[in-house]
Design a protein around this motif. Structure first.
Motif, mmCIF file in Angstrom:
data_model
loop_
_atom_site.group_PDB
_atom_site.id
_atom_site.type_symbol
_atom_site.label_atom_id
_atom_site.label_comp_id
_atom_site.label_asym_id
_atom_site.label_seq_id
_atom_site.Cartn_x
_atom_site.Cartn_y
_atom_site.Cartn_z
ATOM 1 N N GLY A 190 0.807 -1.196 0.000
ATOM 2 C CA GLY A 190 0.000 0.000 0.000
ATOM 3 C C GLY A 190 0.839 1.244 0.000
ATOM 4 N N ALA A 191 0.186 2.355 0.280
ATOM 5 C CA ALA A 191 0.877 3.642 0.272
ATOM 6 C C ALA A 191 1.748 3.786 1.505
ATOM 7 C CB ALA A 191 -0.171 4.751 0.237
ATOM 8 N N ALA A 192 2.759 4.632 1.404
ATOM 9 C CA ALA A 192 3.576 4.950 2.565
ATOM 10 C C ALA A 192 2.688 5.569 3.620
ATOM 11 C CB ALA A 192 4.685 5.918 2.165
ATOM 12 N N ALA A 193 3.031 5.364 4.884
ATOM 13 C CA ALA A 193 2.161 5.857 5.934
ATOM 14 C C ALA A 193 2.897 6.644 7.003
ATOM 15 C CB ALA A 193 1.398 4.685 6.569
ATOM 16 N N THR A 194 3.921 6.058 7.632
ATOM 17 C CA THR A 194 4.574 6.717 8.759
ATOM 18 C C THR A 194 5.580 7.762 8.289
ATOM 19 O OG1 THR A 194 6.427 5.171 8.894
ATOM 20 C CG2 THR A 194 4.393 4.548 10.042
ATOM 21 N N PRO A 195 5.956 8.693 9.198
ATOM 22 C CA PRO A 195 6.987 9.668 8.835
ATOM 23 C C PRO A 195 8.273 9.000 8.348
ATOM 24 C CG PRO A 195 5.877 10.354 10.839
ATOM 25 C CD PRO A 195 5.354 8.979 10.513
ATOM 26 N N LYS A 196 8.635 7.864 8.946
ATOM 27 C CA LYS A 196 9.846 7.172 8.504
ATOM 28 C C LYS A 196 9.694 6.665 7.077
ATOM 29 C CE LYS A 196 13.060 3.448 9.590
ATOM 30 N NZ LYS A 196 13.413 2.336 10.494
ATOM 31 N N ASP A 197 8.501 6.133 6.727
ATOM 32 C CA ASP A 197 8.262 5.681 5.353
ATOM 33 C C ASP A 197 8.517 6.814 4.366
ATOM 34 O OD1 ASP A 197 7.510 3.125 6.117
ATOM 35 O OD2 ASP A 197 5.385 3.639 6.258
ATOM 36 N N PHE A 198 7.916 7.959 4.641
ATOM 37 C CA PHE A 198 8.071 9.103 3.752
ATOM 38 C C PHE A 198 9.532 9.554 3.696
ATOM 39 C CE2 PHE A 198 3.485 9.832 4.746
ATOM 40 C CZ PHE A 198 3.014 9.761 3.454
ATOM 41 N N ALA A 199 10.179 9.603 4.860
ATOM 42 C CA ALA A 199 11.559 10.074 4.902
ATOM 43 C C ALA A 199 12.480 9.167 4.111
ATOM 44 C CB ALA A 199 12.031 10.171 6.356
ATOM 45 N N GLU A 200 12.284 7.851 4.208
ATOM 46 C CA GLU A 200 13.137 6.922 3.478
ATOM 47 C C GLU A 200 12.959 7.086 1.981
ATOM 48 O OE1 GLU A 200 12.571 2.985 4.870
ATOM 49 O OE2 GLU A 200 13.562 3.355 6.789
ATOM 50 N N ILE A 244 11.963 17.457 7.205
ATOM 51 C CA ILE A 244 11.904 16.259 8.033
ATOM 52 C C ILE A 244 12.380 16.612 9.431
ATOM 53 C CG2 ILE A 244 12.701 13.883 8.329
ATOM 54 C CD1 ILE A 244 13.305 13.849 5.315
ATOM 55 N N ALA A 245 11.501 16.433 10.415
ATOM 56 C CA ALA A 245 11.889 16.627 11.810
ATOM 57 C C ALA A 245 12.515 15.332 12.305
ATOM 58 C CB ALA A 245 10.677 16.993 12.659
ATOM 59 N N VAL A 246 13.778 15.409 12.753
ATOM 60 C CA VAL A 246 14.559 14.234 13.121
ATOM 61 C C VAL A 246 14.812 14.229 14.622
ATOM 62 C CG1 VAL A 246 16.697 12.953 12.704
ATOM 63 C CG2 VAL A 246 15.677 14.319 10.859
ATOM 64 N N ASP A 247 14.436 13.153 15.280
ATOM 65 C CA ASP A 247 14.643 13.046 16.720
ATOM 66 C C ASP A 247 16.110 13.292 17.054
ATOM 67 O OD1 ASP A 247 15.175 11.655 19.376
ATOM 68 O OD2 ASP A 247 13.005 11.398 19.236
ATOM 69 N N ALA A 248 16.369 14.270 17.922
ATOM 70 C CA ALA A 248 17.743 14.658 18.224
ATOM 71 C C ALA A 248 18.511 13.565 18.951
ATOM 72 C CB ALA A 248 17.739 15.937 19.073
ATOM 73 N N GLU A 249 17.800 12.693 19.641
ATOM 74 C CA GLU A 249 18.473 11.644 20.421
ATOM 75 C C GLU A 249 18.778 10.411 19.584
ATOM 76 O OE1 GLU A 249 17.603 8.779 24.306
ATOM 77 O OE2 GLU A 249 16.412 10.602 23.980
ATOM 78 N N ASN A 250 17.795 9.937 18.815
ATOM 79 C CA ASN A 250 17.981 8.642 18.155
ATOM 80 C C ASN A 250 17.925 8.682 16.629
ATOM 81 O OD1 ASN A 250 15.195 8.795 17.561
ATOM 82 N ND2 ASN A 250 14.668 7.718 19.447
ATOM 83 N N GLY A 251 17.663 9.850 16.032
ATOM 84 C CA GLY A 251 17.686 9.967 14.584
ATOM 85 C C GLY A 251 16.447 9.475 13.868
ATOM 86 N N VAL A 252 15.380 9.148 14.579
ATOM 87 C CA VAL A 252 14.150 8.666 13.950
ATOM 88 C C VAL A 252 13.353 9.854 13.394
ATOM 89 C CG1 VAL A 252 11.917 7.553 14.348
ATOM 90 C CG2 VAL A 252 13.992 6.612 15.382
ATOM 91 N N PRO A 253 12.896 9.804 12.134
ATOM 92 C CA PRO A 253 12.036 10.863 11.605
ATOM 93 C C PRO A 253 10.716 10.904 12.362
ATOM 94 C CG PRO A 253 13.012 9.584 9.813
ATOM 95 C CD PRO A 253 13.273 8.826 11.083
ATOM 96 N N LEU A 254 10.368 12.065 12.887
ATOM 97 C CA LEU A 254 9.135 12.228 13.652
ATOM 98 C C LEU A 254 8.038 12.924 12.861
ATOM 99 C CD1 LEU A 254 10.680 13.419 17.040
ATOM 100 C CD2 LEU A 254 9.926 11.094 16.445
ATOM 101 N N LYS A 255 8.436 13.694 11.876
ATOM 102 C CA LYS A 255 7.456 14.446 11.098
ATOM 103 C C LYS A 255 8.019 14.688 9.703
ATOM 104 C CE LYS A 255 4.618 18.648 11.204
ATOM 105 N NZ LYS A 255 4.364 19.924 11.887
ATOM 106 N N PHE A 256 7.146 14.610 8.709
ATOM 107 C CA PHE A 256 7.545 14.783 7.317
ATOM 108 C C PHE A 256 6.557 15.738 6.654
ATOM 109 C CE2 PHE A 256 7.098 13.828 2.859
ATOM 110 C CZ PHE A 256 8.370 13.556 2.397
ATOM 111 N N THR A 257 7.075 16.802 6.053
ATOM 112 C CA THR A 257 6.212 17.784 5.391
ATOM 113 C C THR A 257 6.711 18.050 3.983
ATOM 114 O OG1 THR A 257 5.786 18.859 7.512
ATOM 115 C CG2 THR A 257 5.223 20.107 5.535
ATOM 116 N N LEU A 258 5.847 17.838 3.010
ATOM 117 C CA LEU A 258 6.165 18.137 1.619
ATOM 118 C C LEU A 258 5.283 19.289 1.161
ATOM 119 C CD1 LEU A 258 6.679 15.597 -1.276
ATOM 120 C CD2 LEU A 258 5.426 17.716 -1.626
ATOM 121 N N SER A 259 5.918 20.383 0.734
ATOM 122 C CA SER A 259 5.191 21.573 0.301
ATOM 123 C C SER A 259 5.304 21.752 -1.200
ATOM 124 C CB SER A 259 5.751 22.818 1.004
ATOM 125 O OG SER A 259 5.632 22.704 2.409
ATOM 126 N N ALA A 260 4.242 22.230 -1.800
ATOM 127 C CA ALA A 260 4.222 22.457 -3.243
ATOM 128 C C ALA A 260 4.878 23.787 -3.579
ATOM 129 C CB ALA A 260 2.790 22.438 -3.761
#
Length: 419
Positions: A190-200, A244-260
């Motif tokens: 299916g489609a990407a869903a989590t912030p990590k999916d989008f970031a990858e 992409i908002a990246v967790d400062a401690e562990n590097g996990v993407p927490l938020k992904f925003t794509l603007s037109a």
């Protein structure tokens, strides 16, 4: 706000993101990115930052490496996702993907391939739980019921509370699957869903066409984060930026925003509202079909790759796969980076159906005309169908040009191909 290095990076570190070690240079991408079909996902910005924490200085290169080196395999949380592609009709995105309206006869309403495509429109709240590569769960929370996809070691289960239907498939051997919904060879893609999916998907390859900088800090779901800003250097792309908002401690993407590039609210903005990196309870991934529920096995849904496979490759982040088809008969990729355009020759060389050719009723012609813009050039004539992100030109002689580019870029590509 801590000062951060805004220098561009080409990222050459080794990565473990997404399973298997690969070079971090593959993780920054022109969003050729966001796909080549109007099934691209979008999201209303739903998560306000609660502050700009003071964090140690970090360069863009180091932040990319931090994402690539992140080895968090356990988490649970809630995040929000919605869509704003600017389509002329609600639900049109889903109708553009074969299988999107399946269910009942010839399909199953709990089939992840169908259900996850609902994320291509509207606003959704989801829950996610991950315990390594063998156990994941993704739930779409509805007003009165929820839909869940569960990968637990060798099996994939999906359950739709609303219809009381269950989907079951065997997962591929080994930890190749990446998330709930992508584990059965015959279904859950299916489609990407989590912030990590989008970031990858966005952080796939570094190139000369991309600017990568660190743009301050933020707090997302109560976590301190750096903000990685990715922008195209090329003109002609419909993509304005990716943040992409990246967790400062562990590097996990927490938020992904794509603007037109055209402005307005975000096309894609997926972010956690709550997140916990503790090990989820084993019971989270346990599932037994409720008594009386209709259970459909994946083997019963032999839809065939010919019918649906091509459309699935047009989902967000799949242009890299399409570029690999360059040279195949009827398929070509024009340009590179953010302004890549897929050129597809339609079998039979036919353009849009029309009242003039007798293919559609006269009263339907106006509706078809309203969906696109008529254009002409050295290639002849055709129609451009537009969203805020992905546009497609269908020429009257049956060629298709599609990409995250402007209408003018599509016309120029068609003209160049006609020489």
């Amino acid at each position: 706000m801590a000062p951060n290095d805004s220098a561009e990076t080409t990222g050459e570190a080794t990565s473990t993101v997404g399973g298997g070690r690969r070079r971090a240079s593959r993780y920054i991408v022109p969003v050729a990115v966001a796909g080549v079909a109007a099934a691209t996902i979008g999201l209303v910005p739903a998560l306000a930052n609660t502050g700009d924490p003071e964090l140690p200085k970090i360069s863009a290169q180091e932040l990319v490496e931090k994402i690539a080196a992140s080895d968090e395999e356990q988490l649970s949380g809630t995040f929000k996702i919605s869509t704003d592609l600017g389509l002329p009709l609600d639900g049109l995105a889903g109708s553009l993907v074969p299988g999107g309206e399946r269910g009942g006869e010839g399909g199953a309403s709990a089939d992840p391939q169908d259900k996850l495509m609902e994320l291509t429109s509207g606003t959704h709240t989801l829950r996610v739980a991950v315990d390594g590569p063998e156990r994941q769960k993704l739930s779409i929370l509805g007003a009165s019921s929820e839909y869940s996809v569960i990968h637990n070691q060798g099996e994939v289960w999906a359950y739709d509370e609303g219809s009381d239907e269950v989907y079951h498939a065997e997962a591929p051997e080994g930890p190749e699957g990446r998330g709930a919904g992508e584990h059965a060879e015959k279904g859950p893609k299916g489609a990407a869903a989590t912030p990590k999916d989008f970031a990858e998907q966005a952080l796939a390859t570094v190139g000369d066409t991309t600017s990568v900088t660190v743009d301050g800090t933020a707090q997302v779901a109560g976590r301190d984060a750096y903000q990685l800003l990715i922008k195209p250097k090329q003109s002609g792309s419909t993509v304005g930026s990716i943040r992409i908002a990246v967790d400062a401690e562990n590097g996990v993407p927490l938020k992904f925003t794509l603007s037109a590039a055209s402005g307005g609210k975000a096309v894609v903005d997926a972010g956690f509202t709550k997140v916990d990196f503790a090990k989820p309870a084993a019971s989270t991934f346990a599932f037994t079909p409720p008594e009386g529920a209709k259970v459909t096995e994946a083997d019963e849904l032999e839809t065939g790759e010919d019918e649906h496979g091509a459309a699935q490759k047009a989902l967000p982040g799949q242009l890299a796969e399409l570029e690999g088809l360059a040279g195949e008969e009827g398929f070509n990729v024009i340009g590179e980076g953010w302004t890549s355009i897929a050129e597809i020759k339609v079998p039979g060389g036919k353009g849009l159906p029309s009242a003039e050719s007798g293919d559609v009723p006269a009263e339907a012609q106006g509706f078809l005309d309203a969906l696109g813009d008529k254009v002409t050039g050295k290639f002849g004539s055709g129609t451009v169908f537009k969203t805020r992100l992905v546009n497609a030109l269908l020429t009257d002689d049956g060629s298709v040009y599609v990409g995250a580019v402007t209408k003018d870029a599509l016309v120029r590509a068609a003209d160049a191909a006609a020489r």
